[in-house]
Scaffold this motif. Sequence first.
Motif, mmCIF file in Angstrom:
data_model
loop_
_atom_site.group_PDB
_atom_site.id
_atom_site.type_symbol
_atom_site.label_atom_id
_atom_site.label_comp_id
_atom_site.label_asym_id
_atom_site.label_seq_id
_atom_site.Cartn_x
_atom_site.Cartn_y
_atom_site.Cartn_z
ATOM 1 N N SER A 144 7.554 35.461 3.941
ATOM 2 C CA SER A 144 7.055 34.172 3.898
ATOM 3 C C SER A 144 6.524 33.498 5.269
ATOM 4 N N PHE A 145 5.216 33.253 5.113
ATOM 5 C CA PHE A 145 4.735 32.867 6.496
ATOM 6 C C PHE A 145 3.920 31.631 6.647
ATOM 7 N N ALA A 146 3.953 30.902 7.617
ATOM 8 C CA ALA A 146 3.348 29.774 8.077
ATOM 9 C C ALA A 146 3.149 29.985 9.799
ATOM 10 N N PHE A 147 1.940 29.396 10.269
ATOM 11 C CA PHE A 147 1.544 29.511 11.504
ATOM 12 C C PHE A 147 1.802 28.044 11.841
ATOM 13 N N VAL A 148 2.261 27.862 13.175
ATOM 14 C CA VAL A 148 2.278 26.582 13.634
ATOM 15 C C VAL A 148 1.721 26.894 15.184
ATOM 16 N N ASP A 149 0.603 26.035 15.275
ATOM 17 C CA ASP A 149 -0.159 26.119 16.645
ATOM 18 C C ASP A 149 0.321 24.645 17.452
ATOM 19 N N CYS A 150 0.646 24.673 18.722
ATOM 20 C CA CYS A 150 1.207 23.687 19.615
ATOM 21 C C CYS A 150 0.400 23.536 20.690
ATOM 22 N N PHE A 174 -7.698 24.513 25.471
ATOM 23 C CA PHE A 174 -7.982 25.934 25.712
ATOM 24 C C PHE A 174 -6.861 26.160 27.145
ATOM 25 N N GLY A 175 -5.994 27.229 26.622
ATOM 26 C CA GLY A 175 -4.984 27.390 27.787
ATOM 27 C C GLY A 175 -3.844 26.466 27.667
ATOM 28 N N HIS A 176 -3.980 25.581 26.740
ATOM 29 C CA HIS A 176 -2.673 24.539 26.791
ATOM 30 C C HIS A 176 -2.007 24.909 25.159
ATOM 31 N N HIS A 177 -2.481 26.261 24.707
ATOM 32 C CA HIS A 177 -1.868 26.482 23.383
ATOM 33 C C HIS A 177 -0.740 27.430 23.279
ATOM 34 N N LEU A 178 0.260 27.022 22.391
ATOM 35 C CA LEU A 178 1.293 28.064 22.140
ATOM 36 C C LEU A 178 1.516 28.219 20.494
ATOM 37 N N LEU A 179 1.623 29.452 20.003
ATOM 38 C CA LEU A 179 1.917 29.827 18.690
ATOM 39 C C LEU A 179 3.213 30.004 18.210
ATOM 40 N N VAL A 180 3.472 29.533 17.080
ATOM 41 C CA VAL A 180 4.843 30.152 16.616
ATOM 42 C C VAL A 180 4.681 30.524 15.204
ATOM 43 N N PHE A 181 5.214 31.597 14.720
ATOM 44 C CA PHE A 181 4.994 32.130 13.417
ATOM 45 C C PHE A 181 6.467 31.656 12.958
ATOM 46 N N MET A 182 6.482 30.967 11.822
ATOM 47 C CA MET A 182 7.402 30.803 10.735
ATOM 48 C C MET A 182 7.724 31.615 9.804
ATOM 49 N N PHE A 183 8.650 32.511 9.818
ATOM 50 C CA PHE A 183 9.013 33.703 9.324
ATOM 51 C C PHE A 183 10.266 33.500 8.303
#
Lengths: 569, 223
Positions: A319-325, A397-406
């Motif tokens: 199961s997946f969700a993407f979280v952009d921060c 731009f350049g302020h972004h971080l991705l976390v995969f909810m897995f």
Amino acid sequence: MTFRTNGSNGADRNSTDVLIIGSGMSGAAFAKRLTDAGMKCTLLEQGDWIRPVEYDHFHDEFDIERNRGWAYDPNVRQGPEDFPVTGFTTPYMINAVGGSTIHYAAHWPRYKPIDFRKGTEHGVAGNIDWPISYEDLAPYYDINDAEVGISGVHGDPAYPPRPNAPRQKPINPGKLGLKFAKGLDQLGWHWWPSDNGIITEGRDGRLPCNECGNCLQGCPRGALAGMDVSLIPKALANGLDLRTNARVTRIVAKGGKATGAEYIDRVTGETHFVSANIVILAANGIGTPRLLLMSAQEGHPDGLCNANGLVGTHLMHHSFAFVDCWFDDPVEGYLGAFGAPLYSHEFYHSDSSRGFVNGVAMQVGRSFGSAYAANGTHTGAVMPWGANHREHFNEHFGHHLLVFMFGEDLPIKENRVTLDPEVKDSSGLPAPHVEFNVSENDRRLCEFGVERITDVANALGASETNHTGVLSPPPGWHLMGTARMGNNPEDSTTNMYSQTWELPNLFIADGAALTTGGIVNPTSTIGALSTRAAEYIKQNYQNIVEQSKTPANADAPGLSNRELELSAA
Amino acid sequence: MPSTNREADGIESAPEPFGAKATDLDPREAWRNEKAQLGGFNPPVRFTDDQAAVLNAVADTIIPPGGGFPAPSEVFIIDFISRYVTPADKELKYFPLAGEAKFKKQVDGLLGASFADASNDDRTATLRRLEESDDEDEAAFFVQLRSLTYYGYYARPEVTAAIRKELPAGREYHGPPQPYGYLGKVEPWPEGRWDKNPGGYIATDAVTRIEIPADIKAEYEVS
Ligand SMILES: Cc1cc2nc3c(=O)[nH]c(=O)nc-3n(C[C@H](O)[C@H](O)[C@H](O)COP(=O)(O)OP(=O)(O)OC[C@H]3O[C@@H](n4cnc5c(N)ncnc54)[C@H](O)[C@@H]3O)c2cc1C
């Protein structure tokens, strides 16, 4: 031993000891280990080699290629080497020498002991225990890790120790990785630098990673462990007969044994048959059930190995969700190896009080280029156009971080691969059809996971977050469970040594064979399982060739780890 | 030869999200011709001067210049657009799914030569109307224009240079990931902190039955 010697170009081109279908993680691991042992192996791969100039990494316009020729989804790429996949699905796979390892992120975690015991733990939906334990597989994880080349850090307290698995120094976290780790520290939650199939020191003629950040589009340097640069060259050096553009149309069975496979040469259009003493099916969690179903023939009216009706069922993707921060200070997500810089297994284990079984993991990812950012990065948050565009871009731009909810998804019988009677691939073979619904347990788990990631983002003072919610259908980069290993011919498709219950000399140890999915990317486990099955073949070749019936798990000739240690020494 | 021009055949979008067709009789041809090419289509689509002026004006409205960033028209956005719109003699199957004939018709009909000379406010209003249109074709046309502008503009070296110069968080960004990568620019893990991390696992022989939430039990009919 009585298997033939290497060398493919002799008169006997169309008969072999071991015929392997598919050159991804599973096929490559079999090819490497069995040619090491001197067996004559033929590998049929429907795709071709990808040459370094074909990658998009050197082009200004690399970001748009994610939607075109370098899309993960064959239905978007529409290459002649691909097969269409119909239904409610976003299937991700690459059809080329190296299979889907051509552009995976190469995040390389292992299963935990509990992942092999989901039947005991709760048995919800189609969950059963694996017939093997983590300890059974551990030596083969180590061997495969050593051959593929893995970077990482030993000592994660969330895993049994693995002292025999060599590790190069880990990929660097950058501002992005250090930041998320700080947030997890603030909450007192588990995290650890990831193991990655990304070499940080050159080896085997491969260049070390130079931290370009475009891993998910493959790696023209060979730093990313695509099987085309890691195991396949070693098997070729051993004499592997690799046939590219060779699309298998069916596996042939006679008298309770597989006798070989028929394929179309996509270049000449000619059909060939290769006979073999042992056949390995390694066409991935969608391609493998497709080929079994396509191989319906006399004595096997519903497809090969499908007397129990399980082929294609229990498909799992995670199961997946993407979280952009986004943060006010620079994060520089465009640089650094993607893989995964770190993960958190704080919520890996089931806790009934949360209202669902199984758990979730957080896997930190990166951002890609500026055009990808403008087009909304991973969660489709397309930047505004017109008067506000410049300010918005500059702040994000350049302020972004991705976390995969897995999340671990349940093996559901109705989530399955069948054949589409209408749609064909470029060789006229039926397309696989996928039905996949995310069920209630897995929705709850996703929502819980998104909330926990948001907790970390908030602890770090994120200026903004955006998430996809539960992705339905989930991104299908993990294709698992559709021809699973199990305890008896009623609950599964293979025995504990990856022999199919129906045909003792047909083996499956690719993504399809995974009984459960854990909360980790599957490739290291596919490699370990395939290495183990190859070792079983190596130790018991004659016995297997003479078997008329697949042995029950308790009666199989077994596997000596003593011999394994000797051969490794 | 079977026709490959689905747009001319009246097939406007790509409803068949599928691979090369069974009608591709010669697989060698399919291998060479049907794979998406890096850099888009070559030879590219040719636009009239009027159409080029309109598309430049569209791009400059979508991303106005300023703050050290050039206008899209100044960095030859039209060159990018003409390579990523699918030429009329090619099958329409690649992102952003803009086929030459229909795209040109929309540029002429929905925008028109006068768009190029309109005020920024008027151009913005026209584009906003397309974006918010209930007509699927119009809304899709807008998304194509925006996608082409965003992907094209941010791929230009001049724009990458502006990012490096103007944005503290973009100082290291150099556009194409290779051949340089970012060696030396990515901070390492601090030394020797690993014994502080919490975490544990359940050993194989310690796995026991958990209590399954009642409604999950019912949902999945667990006995
Ligand atoms: C974008 C993306 C990111 C990923 N990231 C990760 C990650 O970070 N970590 C991780 O562990 N995993 C990741 N994965 C998953 C990983 O790629 C797969 O788990 C792995 O490659 C599966 O191995 P396999 O041997 O089962 O199949 P594959 O690698 O898919 O190989 C199957 C091969 O069989 C061939 N084949 C199929 N049918 C036929 C036929 N009829 N005739 C001849 N050949 C045939 C195919 O062409 C293909 O080459 C990712 C996948 C994708 C797409």
